[in-house]
Design a protein around this motif. Structure first.
Motif, PDB file in Angstrom:
ATOM      1  N   LYS A  56       0.823  -1.217   0.000  1.00  0.00           N
ATOM      2  CA  LYS A  56       0.000   0.000   0.000  1.00  0.00           C
ATOM      3  C   LYS A  56       0.853   1.261   0.000  1.00  0.00           C
ATOM      4  O   LYS A  56       0.493   2.267   0.606  1.00  0.00           O
ATOM      5  CB  LYS A  56      -0.943  -0.005   1.223  1.00  0.00           C
ATOM      6  CG  LYS A  56      -1.937  -1.143   1.221  1.00  0.00           C
ATOM      7  CD  LYS A  56      -2.897  -1.065   0.045  1.00  0.00           C
ATOM      8  CE  LYS A  56      -3.807  -2.277   0.037  1.00  0.00           C
ATOM      9  NZ  LYS A  56      -4.478  -2.485  -1.257  1.00  0.00           N
ATOM     10  N   HIS A  57       2.011   1.204  -0.638  1.00  0.00           N
ATOM     11  CA  HIS A  57       2.831   2.403  -0.706  1.00  0.00           C
ATOM     12  C   HIS A  57       2.434   3.306  -1.859  1.00  0.00           C
ATOM     13  O   HIS A  57       3.011   4.353  -2.067  1.00  0.00           O
ATOM     14  CB  HIS A  57       4.312   2.040  -0.781  1.00  0.00           C
ATOM     15  CG  HIS A  57       4.858   1.692   0.565  1.00  0.00           C
ATOM     16  ND1 HIS A  57       6.185   1.767   0.871  1.00  0.00           N
ATOM     17  CD2 HIS A  57       4.243   1.295   1.688  1.00  0.00           C
ATOM     18  CE1 HIS A  57       6.363   1.419   2.138  1.00  0.00           C
ATOM     19  NE2 HIS A  57       5.197   1.118   2.640  1.00  0.00           N
ATOM     20  N   SER A  58       1.431   2.860  -2.611  1.00  0.00           N
ATOM     21  CA  SER A  58       0.939   3.722  -3.676  1.00  0.00           C
ATOM     22  C   SER A  58      -0.572   3.544  -3.817  1.00  0.00           C
ATOM     23  O   SER A  58      -1.131   2.538  -3.371  1.00  0.00           O
ATOM     24  CB  SER A  58       1.635   3.385  -5.002  1.00  0.00           C
ATOM     25  OG  SER A  58       1.224   2.115  -5.420  1.00  0.00           O
TER      26      SER A  58
ATOM     27  N   ASP B 273      -4.161   5.236  -6.379  1.00  0.00           N
ATOM     28  CA  ASP B 273      -4.576   6.149  -7.457  1.00  0.00           C
ATOM     29  C   ASP B 273      -5.118   7.453  -6.875  1.00  0.00           C
ATOM     30  O   ASP B 273      -4.910   8.525  -7.431  1.00  0.00           O
ATOM     31  CB  ASP B 273      -5.634   5.468  -8.344  1.00  0.00           C
ATOM     32  CG  ASP B 273      -5.043   4.281  -9.089  1.00  0.00           C
ATOM     33  OD1 ASP B 273      -4.144   4.502  -9.914  1.00  0.00           O
ATOM     34  OD2 ASP B 273      -5.429   3.130  -8.787  1.00  0.00           O
TER      35      ASP B 273
ATOM     36  N   CYS C  82      -7.241   5.135  -1.226  1.00  0.00           N
ATOM     37  CA  CYS C  82      -6.756   5.029   0.153  1.00  0.00           C
ATOM     38  C   CYS C  82      -7.299   6.208   0.942  1.00  0.00           C
ATOM     39  O   CYS C  82      -7.084   7.369   0.571  1.00  0.00           O
ATOM     40  CB  CYS C  82      -5.224   5.041   0.129  1.00  0.00           C
ATOM     41  SG  CYS C  82      -4.510   4.932   1.761  1.00  0.00           S
TER      42      CYS C  82
ATOM     43  N   ARG D 170       2.454  14.317  -6.106  1.00  0.00           N
ATOM     44  CA  ARG D 170       3.249  13.072  -6.189  1.00  0.00           C
ATOM     45  C   ARG D 170       2.904  12.079  -5.076  1.00  0.00           C
ATOM     46  O   ARG D 170       3.244  10.921  -5.176  1.00  0.00           O
ATOM     47  CB  ARG D 170       4.752  13.392  -6.092  1.00  0.00           C
ATOM     48  CG  ARG D 170       5.251  14.344  -7.131  1.00  0.00           C
ATOM     49  CD  ARG D 170       5.250  13.708  -8.502  1.00  0.00           C
ATOM     50  NE  ARG D 170       5.682  14.681  -9.495  1.00  0.00           N
ATOM     51  CZ  ARG D 170       5.407  14.591 -10.786  1.00  0.00           C
ATOM     52  NH1 ARG D 170       4.708  13.590 -11.256  1.00  0.00           N
ATOM     53  NH2 ARG D 170       5.824  15.511 -11.617  1.00  0.00           N
ATOM     54  N   GLY D 171       2.298  12.571  -4.003  1.00  0.00           N
ATOM     55  CA  GLY D 171       1.969  11.652  -2.912  1.00  0.00           C
ATOM     56  C   GLY D 171       1.746  12.404  -1.616  1.00  0.00           C
ATOM     57  O   GLY D 171       1.650  13.630  -1.602  1.00  0.00           O
TER      58      GLY D 171
ATOM     59  N   ILE E 271       3.143   7.685   0.855  1.00  0.00           N
ATOM     60  CA  ILE E 271       2.287   6.968  -0.100  1.00  0.00           C
ATOM     61  C   ILE E 271       2.296   7.771  -1.397  1.00  0.00           C
ATOM     62  O   ILE E 271       1.940   8.962  -1.399  1.00  0.00           O
ATOM     63  CB  ILE E 271       0.839   6.837   0.419  1.00  0.00           C
ATOM     64  CG1 ILE E 271       0.839   6.064   1.744  1.00  0.00           C
ATOM     65  CG2 ILE E 271      -0.055   6.135  -0.605  1.00  0.00           C
ATOM     66  CD1 ILE E 271      -0.508   5.943   2.400  1.00  0.00           C
ATOM     67  N   SER E 272       2.747   7.144  -2.479  1.00  0.00           N
ATOM     68  CA  SER E 272       2.774   7.889  -3.733  1.00  0.00           C
ATOM     69  C   SER E 272       1.406   7.786  -4.410  1.00  0.00           C
ATOM     70  O   SER E 272       0.732   6.747  -4.335  1.00  0.00           O
ATOM     71  CB  SER E 272       3.904   7.378  -4.626  1.00  0.00           C
ATOM     72  OG  SER E 272       3.462   6.317  -5.399  1.00  0.00           O
ATOM     73  N   CYS E 273       0.990   8.883  -5.018  1.00  0.00           N
ATOM     74  CA  CYS E 273      -0.317   8.913  -5.698  1.00  0.00           C
ATOM     75  C   CYS E 273      -0.392  10.154  -6.581  1.00  0.00           C
ATOM     76  O   CYS E 273       0.221  11.162  -6.274  1.00  0.00           O
ATOM     77  CB  CYS E 273      -1.458   8.942  -4.672  1.00  0.00           C
ATOM     78  SG  CYS E 273      -1.412  10.373  -3.619  1.00  0.00           S
TER      79      CYS E 273
END
Ligand SMILES: Cc1cc2nc3c(=O)[nH]c(=O)nc-3n(C[C@H](O)[C@H](O)[C@H](O)COP(=O)(O)OP(=O)(O)OC[C@H]3O[C@@H](n4cnc5c(N)ncnc54)[C@H](O)[C@@H]3O)c2cc1C
Length: 386
Positions: free
Chosen positions: A10-12, A14, A40, A199-200, A208-210
């Protein structure tokens, strides 16, 4: 799935939604319904325990409106989404959010009140809205508990109420079933932005990247930092404290939600009668105060003297998120790709939840921002150096 740790998978995401109140939960659910990918939701404490828990659950855009403006249209649209919202939540979770369609009664208890309700009646009937004007005796016949000093009343048959705490349970249950990753006990510290794109998020438990972030952190929304060290938007959402009292009113005193210009009482199916509220600038302090409770009691007894005999079973306070112009802040941030705001719902976040969820999810998934959101764009605030 509700988690307290960020696991390796879950480090990324949408879309990251910051804040697990009614607004963040409704947006996360609407995104999941639209198939927006990995969603998330991050909540620093537990889900739905701030303003959304403290609210009275009134869905009453007509009762307090003085004109047919953009806010009124948005609020009526959201109220009219409620029947479908409540029944789909019931289908998904089995939880009845106790949507009540009895209507709202607005009392005139002084000569000045009477002049005000006459104006409200005139503009709303001229606009083709349904509203009933009652004499004092008609109002007393409808709700015998109200004060004998009543001079007249308006009844709004389309205004509703919902049990907001059950609504929060249903939303939490729904997002878990729809596969949203829910991180509780996790504070977002900042949103990482590079070259004007999200970027997150940096949380106290990791990054968390998103590509998309929704700021739905209620009255704490202005405290979130944006990492890009250039110009940033000033999101000056401030807390406005509201205190509440709950009485044991079995058998229930009233069927309608009853307002006066100074307070309101709200009957709940389980026999509680809620009375509210105060509007105080007290920073982030959520205390219940003697002065606050005394003012609410006075206003509730003005509506119905029978309130004085009821046992008080609970008191609490919550912080309404208010933007400088008291209007919600909804939609994409023009300068930063992937950054969306859904905050500043002030006194109407429960009412505005369905429309906020639908239109913010639509903007993220399709890239199209509904014209209904135009007047509430974050772009109406000046850019400042933070
Ligand atoms: C007394 C009272 C009566 C009200 N009555 C009504 C009513 O009858 N009808 C109506 O429509 N509205 C009513 N309101 C207003 C309504 O409650 C609010 O507008 C609404 O709850 C706002 O929802 P929210 O999700 O934006 O905020 P909140 O419910 O406050 O949720 C924000 C969440 O974000 C979390 N958070 C904050 N910062 C971070 C961070 N950095 N990282 C992670 N999480 C974070 C918080 O912990 C919180 O759970 C009332 C409010 C009060 C106080």
């Amino acid at each position: 799935m509700v988690q307290t740790e960020i696991d390796d998978s879950k480090h990324s995401a949408d879309v990251v939604v910051i804040g697990g109140g009614v607004i963040g939960l409704t947006i996360a659910r609407a995104l999941a319904h639209r198939g927006a990918g990995e969603i998330c939701l991050i909540e620093r404490a537990s889900l739905g325990h701030e303003a959304s828990f403290a609210a009275a659950g009134m869905l009453a855009p007509q009762a307090e409106a003085n004109s047919q403006d953009d806010f009124f249209r948005l609020a009526c649209h959201s109220r009219d989404l409620y029947a479908g919202f409540a029944s789909s939540l019931h289908d998904e979770t089995g939880i009845d959010v106790e949507l009540d369609t009895t209507g709202t009664l607005y009392l005139a208890l002084t000569h000045h009140d009477l002049v005000e309700i006459e104006k409200r009646y005139e503009w709303q009937t001229a606009a083709g809205l349904e509203v009933e004007k009652l004499t004092a005796s008609q109002a007393l016949q409808l709700e015998p508990c109200i004060s004998q000093s009543v001079r007249g009343a308006l009844r709004f048959p389309h205004d509703l109420q919902v049990e907001n705490r059950r609504l929060l349970s249903a939303l939490a249950n729904s997002v878990a079933k729809l596969g949203v990753t829910v991180l509780v006990g996790t504070t977002v510290e900042s949103v990482k932005i590079e070259r004007d794109e999200v970027r997150g998020v940096h949380t106290l438990r990791g990054f968390i990247s998103c590509p998309n972030v929704v700021v739905a952190a209620g009255t704490w929304s202005s405290l979130l930092k944006l990492s890009q060290p250039s110009e940033k938007r000033a999101m000056m959402v401030e807390p406005v404290r509201g205190q509440m009292i709950s009485f044991d009113a079995r058998p229930q005193l009233t069927r309608h939600v009853i307002y006066s210009p100074r307070g309101y009482i709200v009957p709940r199916r389980d026999g509680r009668l809620l009375a509210g509220s105060t509007s105080e600038r007290a920073g982030f302090a959520k205390q219940v105060t003697a002065g606050g409770i005394s003012a609410i009691l006075q206003n509730a007894q003005e509506i119905s003297p029978s309130v004085s005999a009821l046992p008080i079973v609970d008191t609490w306070a919550g912080l309404r998120p208010r933007a400088p112009d008291s209007l919600p802040v909804l939609g994409p941030c023009d300068e930063i790709g992937g950054l969306f705001y859904a905050t500043g719902h002030y006194r109407n976040g429960i009412l505005l939840a369905p429309v906020t969820g639908e239109l913010i999810a639509e903007a993220i998934v399709t890239g199209i921002t509904s014209p209904l959101l135009g007047p509430f764009s974050p772009s109406r605030f000046d850019l400042v150096h933070v």
